[in-house]
Design an enzyme around this catalytic site. Structure first.
Site, PDB file in Angstrom:
ATOM      1  N   CYS A 167      -7.947  13.418 -26.123  1.00 33.38           N
ATOM      2  CA  CYS A 167      -7.621  14.824 -25.921  1.00 33.38           C
ATOM      3  C   CYS A 167      -6.167  15.102 -26.268  1.00 33.38           C
ATOM      4  CB  CYS A 167      -7.927  15.265 -24.488  1.00 33.38           C
ATOM      5  SG  CYS A 167      -7.015  14.446 -23.176  1.00 33.38           S
ATOM      6  N   CYS A 168      -5.879  16.410 -26.464  1.00 35.47           N
ATOM      7  CA  CYS A 168      -4.532  16.855 -26.793  1.00 35.47           C
ATOM      8  C   CYS A 168      -4.093  16.282 -28.140  1.00 35.47           C
ATOM      9  CB  CYS A 168      -3.570  16.486 -25.667  1.00 35.47           C
ATOM     10  SG  CYS A 168      -1.973  17.338 -25.721  1.00 35.47           S
ATOM     11  N   ILE A 169      -2.971  15.564 -28.193  1.00 31.88           N
ATOM     12  CA  ILE A 169      -2.454  15.007 -29.437  1.00 31.88           C
ATOM     13  C   ILE A 169      -3.086  13.665 -29.796  1.00 31.88           C
ATOM     14  CG2 ILE A 169      -0.525  13.779 -28.351  1.00 31.88           C
ATOM     15  CD1 ILE A 169      -0.432  15.675 -31.746  1.00 31.88           C
TER      16      ILE A 169
END
Length: 259
Positions: A167-169
Site C-alpha cells: 500500500c501507499c508508495i
C-alpha cells in the site's frame, strides 16, 4: 451423561461426513489461519513505516483471523527525519530493524529469516521507509535499487504463487522487481492536491509495470501475479477512507491464500 452418548455421537459424526471422522480432521486442517508476514521499514512516515497504515494492516489481519509475524531488514536507515520539523536530524543514525520493533511491540525478526515455507502471504505497509530503506526510489526514481532481502522475498513469494500486498508508495517495490505486474498508487493527476504523489504512477509505468487507477477506498488485484495494492496515504483524505482501502487490500490478500 456425555460419556454414555459417546458411541452414538461418533456414529452420528460418521454418518454426517462421507469420509467419517477423518474428513472432519482434514477439514480442520484446511480451515487453519492464514500465516501472514508483515514487512516494516522503520517507524514514522518520513523515514520509516507509516504507523497508521501498519496499524490498519494489523487490525484487518486480526479481524480476518490471520496469524501475523513482523519482519524488517537489519540495516541503517537512509537518514533520520525530525518529524516535528520535517527536516533531517543531522549526525543521527538509526537501525531499521530496531525502529520497526517499536511498531511490533518488540516481536520482530530480521527480514533475512523470512521464508515462503513459513507464511502464506506477505504485506508491505507504506511510508517513506519503503522508498528510502527498502529501496532507493526516493532518490533514484525509476533507476532505483531494491534492498537485496526485499527483492528476494518478493521473488520467492511470487515464484511460490503466494499473494503479496502493498500500500501507499510500497507498490513501487513490486513494479521494480516483478516484471509486468499491475499495481495502483491511486490517480495519475494531482487533482488540486488531492493526489500529491500522482507522479509516482508515471514512474511505475517507466519501470515496466501497469498502473491501474483506483480510489483510496479500493484495492487493485493482479490475479495473474497475485499482487494486491491500494493507494492509502498517496491520497489526501480522511483517515477512515485509508483504513477502508487497506481493509480491501488485506481482505483480497487473505482470499488469495485460500485459507
Amino acid at each position: 451423561m456425555l460419556a454414555s452418548r459417546g458411541p452414538a455421537l461418533c456414529t452420528a459424526l460418521r454418518r454426517a461426513a462421507p469420509g467419517g471422522l477423518a474428513s472432519f480432521h482434514s477439514s480442520a486442517r484446511r480451515c487453519r489461519a492464514a500465516r501472514v508476514a508483515v514487512v516494516l521499514s522503520g517507524c514514522g512516515v518520513y523515514d520509516g513505516t507509516e504507523i497508521h497504515e501498519a496499524s490498519a494492516v494489523l487490525v484487518h489481519l486480526s479481524r480476518g483471523g490471520a496469524e501475523v509475524q513482523m519482519y524488517a531488514p537489519d540495516v541503517p536507515q537512509m537518514h533520520v527525519i525530525d518529524h516535528s520539523k520535517g527536516q533531517p536530524a543531522e549526525a543521527e543514525s538509526r537501525n531499521v530493524l530496531v525502529e520497526s520493533a517499536r511498531i511490533a511491540r518488540g516481536k520482530i525478526t530480521s527480514l533475512a529469516k523470512l521464508t515462503t515455507a513459513d507464511h502464506d502471504a506477505v504485506i508491505f505497509p507504506g511510508g517513506f521507509g519503503a522508498a528510502k530503506n527498502l529501496s532507493t526510489f526516493a532518490v533514484d526514481g525509476k533507476d532505483c535499487k531494491v534492498n537485496r532481502e526485499v527483492e528476494r522475498v518478493l521473488k520467492d513469494f511470487h515464484k511460490a504463487g503466494k499473494p503479496i500486498g502493498l500500500c501507499c508508495i510500497s507498490p513501487v517495490l513490486a513494479a521494480k522487481v516483478l516484471s509486468g505486474a499491475e499495481v495502483t498508487v491511486g490517480h495519475e493527476e494531482e487533482e488540486g492536491g488531492k493526489w500529491p504523489y500522482a507522479g509516482t504512477a508515471g514512474a511505475i509505468k517507466e519501470l515496466g509495470a501497469k498502473h491501474c487507477v483506483k480510489e483510496v477506498t479500493e484495492a487493485h488485484v493482479d490475479t495473474k501475479n497475485k499482487v494486491v495494492t491500494t493507494p492509502a496515504f498517496m491520497c489526501e483524505t480522511a483517515l477512515h477512507h485509508i483504513f477502508d482501502g487497506i481493509g480491501a487490500m488485506v481482505k483480497n490478500v487473505l482470499k488469495l491464500t485460500g485459507k
